[in-house]
Design an enzyme around this catalytic site. Sequence first.
Site, mmCIF file in Angstrom:
data_model
loop_
_atom_site.group_PDB
_atom_site.id
_atom_site.type_symbol
_atom_site.label_atom_id
_atom_site.label_comp_id
_atom_site.label_asym_id
_atom_site.label_seq_id
_atom_site.Cartn_x
_atom_site.Cartn_y
_atom_site.Cartn_z
ATOM 1 N N SER A 296 18.787 58.527 11.989
ATOM 2 C CA SER A 296 19.609 57.403 12.445
ATOM 3 C C SER A 296 21.075 57.545 12.046
ATOM 4 O O SER A 296 21.959 57.003 12.711
ATOM 5 C CB SER A 296 19.049 56.083 11.887
ATOM 6 O OG SER A 296 19.000 56.112 10.469
ATOM 7 N N ASP B 175 22.824 46.346 6.179
ATOM 8 C CA ASP B 175 21.634 46.903 5.522
ATOM 9 C C ASP B 175 21.981 47.796 4.339
ATOM 10 O O ASP B 175 21.110 48.189 3.559
ATOM 11 C CB ASP B 175 20.742 47.645 6.517
ATOM 12 C CG ASP B 175 21.415 48.859 7.160
ATOM 13 O OD1 ASP B 175 22.495 49.277 6.702
ATOM 14 O OD2 ASP B 175 20.852 49.384 8.135
ATOM 15 N N HIS C 97 23.284 52.207 6.702
ATOM 16 C CA HIS C 97 23.898 52.841 7.869
ATOM 17 C C HIS C 97 25.397 52.553 7.924
ATOM 18 O O HIS C 97 25.815 51.407 7.785
ATOM 19 C CB HIS C 97 23.228 52.352 9.152
ATOM 20 C CG HIS C 97 21.779 52.722 9.234
ATOM 21 N ND1 HIS C 97 20.784 51.849 8.849
ATOM 22 C CD2 HIS C 97 21.178 53.870 9.631
ATOM 23 C CE1 HIS C 97 19.609 52.452 9.015
ATOM 24 N NE2 HIS C 97 19.823 53.669 9.490
#
Length: 204
Positions: free
Chosen positions: A29, A175, A178
């Site tokens: 990701s 979060d 990221h």
Amino acid sequence: MIGLTLGVLLVYANGASADPLRLLALGDSLTAGYGLTREDAFPAQLQAALTARGHAVMVLDAGVSGDTTAGGRARLDWVLADDPDAAIVALGGNDGLRGLDPAGTRDNLSAIVGRLQAEGIPVLIAGMLAPPNLGPDYGSAFNAVFPEVAAETGALFYPFFLAGVAADPALNQPDGIHPTAEGVGVIVDGILPAVEDLLERAGP
């Protein structure tokens, strides 16, 4: 007319007419740009930075959110179908987050790099660091995987993909894992010299 002809000849002489190098960004990701637009994700920002520095490069986005080194290894046939000339391997973050055995991470990373090199593709390994909550023993074993595989295979090595970004709230999404678009910019700035070394290995 003479000036125009000379200009065309200079373009050919400088290689501007050549097809761009195809640079594979194999990752998770962090590479795919979780939570970001395509334009803000790592592949697009890296390609823009390389273009600005005069490199004819197409960055191939091979990031899959949630992927581990095992997942990256399993899809090598798929990514090789894109015929890359060079590769950045930025996998391992999810191995660390899940506390997977570093021996397995080492085996998968070695297999990935070995397969790419067997295809004549130079590799840059972007290292990862284990979360501190997993303890010093795990961290030591996990963190050693990336430089050791680089040394064993002769791959180029960038110590930490998230250097300058990890644990900085201003450069990460809510979060805390990221990066934001600005965080990706910091990543690109940091890794850019190593990527240019990789492109030199890939040749014209």
